[in-house]
Motif scaffolding. Structure first.
Motif, PDB file in Angstrom:
ATOM      1  N   ILE A  72       0.835  -1.213   0.000  1.00 47.49           N
ATOM      2  CA  ILE A  72       0.000   0.000   0.000  1.00 47.49           C
ATOM      3  C   ILE A  72       0.865   1.256   0.000  1.00 47.49           C
ATOM      4  O   ILE A  72       0.605   2.206  -0.751  1.00 47.49           O
ATOM      5  N   ASN A  73       1.878   1.256   0.829  1.00 45.07           N
ATOM      6  CA  ASN A  73       2.740   2.448   0.900  1.00 45.07           C
ATOM      7  C   ASN A  73       3.373   2.738  -0.456  1.00 45.07           C
ATOM      8  O   ASN A  73       3.397   3.881  -0.909  1.00 45.07           O
ATOM      9  N   LEU A  74       3.823   1.670  -1.097  1.00 49.50           N
ATOM     10  CA  LEU A  74       4.450   1.828  -2.407  1.00 49.50           C
ATOM     11  C   LEU A  74       3.444   2.363  -3.432  1.00 49.50           C
ATOM     12  O   LEU A  74       3.733   3.287  -4.201  1.00 49.50           O
ATOM     13  N   LEU A  75       2.247   1.800  -3.397  1.00 49.61           N
ATOM     14  CA  LEU A  75       1.240   2.205  -4.392  1.00 49.61           C
ATOM     15  C   LEU A  75       0.763   3.638  -4.151  1.00 49.61           C
ATOM     16  O   LEU A  75       0.572   4.402  -5.101  1.00 49.61           O
ATOM     17  N   LEU A  76       0.581   3.997  -2.888  1.00 51.28           N
ATOM     18  CA  LEU A  76       0.142   5.379  -2.604  1.00 51.28           C
ATOM     19  C   LEU A  76       1.233   6.365  -3.010  1.00 51.28           C
ATOM     20  O   LEU A  76       0.966   7.414  -3.590  1.00 51.28           O
ATOM     21  N   GLN A  77       2.457   5.969  -2.727  1.00 52.07           N
ATOM     22  CA  GLN A  77       3.568   6.871  -3.059  1.00 52.07           C
ATOM     23  C   GLN A  77       3.724   6.988  -4.578  1.00 52.07           C
ATOM     24  O   GLN A  77       3.807   8.091  -5.116  1.00 52.07           O
ATOM     25  N   ARG A  78       3.675   5.893  -5.294  1.00 56.03           N
ATOM     26  CA  ARG A  78       3.863   5.945  -6.759  1.00 56.03           C
ATOM     27  C   ARG A  78       2.700   6.623  -7.479  1.00 56.03           C
ATOM     28  O   ARG A  78       2.884   7.209  -8.535  1.00 56.03           O
ATOM     29  N   SER A  79       1.498   6.499  -6.918  1.00 56.13           N
ATOM     30  CA  SER A  79       0.362   7.148  -7.592  1.00 56.13           C
ATOM     31  C   SER A  79       0.182   8.577  -7.077  1.00 56.13           C
ATOM     32  O   SER A  79      -0.650   9.315  -7.595  1.00 56.13           O
ATOM     33  N   ASN A  80       0.942   8.933  -6.066  1.00 54.15           N
ATOM     34  CA  ASN A  80       0.863  10.274  -5.460  1.00 54.15           C
ATOM     35  C   ASN A  80      -0.524  10.563  -4.885  1.00 54.15           C
ATOM     36  O   ASN A  80      -1.017  11.688  -4.943  1.00 54.15           O
TER      37      ASN A  80
END
Ligand code: RAT
Ligand code: ZN
Length: 417
Positions: free
Chosen positions: A128-136
């Motif tokens: 989740i952290n990765l996805l939230l960060q990559r999608s901004n």
């Protein structure tokens, strides 16, 4: 101030839109505290109901046989039919590819097991952290169905929830199926009577207030059929007039109406079986006019309703138009709707929400939409630059922040009197 030239404009706008953190005002995402409701990874991506609808056009098995497969088998069937036997050009298929690519996976391998291993190697929190960060995406606004036992139990357990996630009290069963929901309310200790009495009204209001206190939602929402009328002699109208609107006003919560669904024209398809219908905007006109101190977020499902809805927002400041919903979340329609909204409302709209159900979808839903929003903005800023109007980078940053973040939060705190 940082002046932009006509030549530097496209690149600057793409950069500004890319860098703007997003508030995603309507998703079906849940943080890990919600257990099995939280969806992530390639098998969930592939079994998204948008793709179930598409696979049945090619599949040689019946929908009943498809549902008997386990999730991995369903994903494999969809991969085989929609990605390998035919090129994945539809928006929902392309979305899977964008998501795989954005996670840095090997696009050439076409190997589902490799994609599975990538997801399995991450914990839910890491993923989740990765996805939230990559999608901004900075803020995720959920859709919380208190009539689902699984979800209700999480809320009743009193667990604290990741602060990046925000609740929304979604009330479809209450407003669309009151005759059945009534007995649920009775079972939960609310003394609603068979008749629509003063007592029933007070008890429904008590139910709403209890859940508002428990969930602290940002708004209250419902999805409505294309046949929606208000007011009329129906349970739904009585509930809206006597319970929903007074409670929303008292708690200063917007009421989100998502209008235009045709209920399961093909029930066997499950979530993929819904259709779209053109609605009458008379109900909305009445609500906006008669309840000027209530705030309404509105999105409509039919392309044919978009112009009326946008014009209506020119008349009522208690209406905030949002998103390109469900069957409208395709590039051709996002482009058309965004252009029309900017031409009629300037930047006083919320151009998009993701409606993501699987975390990985944030990657594609937002990157695809941001690309289109940027294109439309480049066109619009170029048009005003042609008049000699000086374009300042900070002003464009302000506008983009409004579109993707601030318009939502400012509408929540807007005082109408
Ligand atoms: O777009 C969707 O995923 C639909 O199935 C619906 O969930 C819709 O967005 C809704 O919120 O009712
Ligand atoms: Zn939705």
């Amino acid at each position: 101030m940082n002046n932009l030239t006509r030549e530097s404009l496209p690149e600057a706008i793409r950069q500004i839109v890319h860098q703007q953190p997003i508030t995603d005002m309507h998703t079906h995402l849940y943080p890990p505290e919600f257990g099995g409701l939280m969806l992530r990874g390639i098998d969930e991506l592939l079994t998204y109901h948008y793709l179930v609808a598409e696979v049945m056009r090619w599949s040689d098995m019946s929908i009943e046989q498809f549902w008997m497969l386990n999730k991995q088998e369903q994903a494999e069937h969809i991969w085989q039919k929609l990605f390998l036997e035919h090129s994945p050009v539809s928006e929902a298929c392309r979305g899977v590819l964008t998501s795989i690519q954005a996670m840095g996976m090997d696009m050439k391998s076409r190997d589902l097991n490799q994609y599975r291993q990538f997801c399995a190697a991450l914990s839910a929190e890491e993923h989740i952290n990765l996805l939230l960060q990559r999608s901004n995406v900075e803020h995720v606004v959920m859709t919380n169905d208190v009539f689902s036992t699984e979800e209700r139990n999480v809320w009743l357990s009193g667990k604290s929830i990741d602060s990046r996630f925000h609740a929304v009290l979604r009330l479809d069963p209450l407003l669309n199926d009151y005759s059945r929901t009534k007995s649920l309310l009775q079972g939960w200790g609310y003394q609603v009577e068979e008749e629509w009495s003063e007592i029933s009204q007070a008890e429904v209001r008590r139910f709403l207030l209890d859940w508002i206190d428990r969930m602290n939602p940002l708004y209250v929402a419902v999805s409505l059929p294309s046949t929606f009328v208000f007011p009329d002699d129906s349970d739904r109208s009585r509930l809206i007039a006597d319970c929903l609107l007074p409670v929303c006003r008292e708690r200063d919560l917007p009421f989100a109406l998502m209008i235009g669904v045709k209920n399961k024209v093909h029930p066997a398809l499950g979530d993929a079986g819904y259709y779209v219908g053109k609605a009458e905007t008379g109900a909305l006109e009445h609500l906006l006019m008669r309840y000027p101190y209530n705030k309404f977020f509105v999105t409509m499902l039919s392309r044919e309703n978009q112009h009326e809805l946008t014009v209506l927002a020119r008349k009522f400041r208690n209406l905030m138009v949002f998103g390109c919903w469900w069957f409208l979340n395709n590039p051709v329609l996002i482009g058309e709707m965004t252009r029309m909204r900017l031409e009629l409302l300037g930047t006083s709209v919320i151009p998009q929400h993701s409606d993501a159900r699987v975390f990985d979808q944030l990657l594609y839903k937002w990157s695809h939409s941001k690309q289109i929003i940027s294109d439309v903005l480049i066109e619009k800023y170029s048009d005003i630059a042609d008049t000699g109007w000086q374009l300042e980078r900070e002003e464009i940053e302000r506008d983009v922040a409004d579109l993707l973040h601030n318009n939502f939060w400012n509408f929540l705190s807007k005082k109408l009197r």
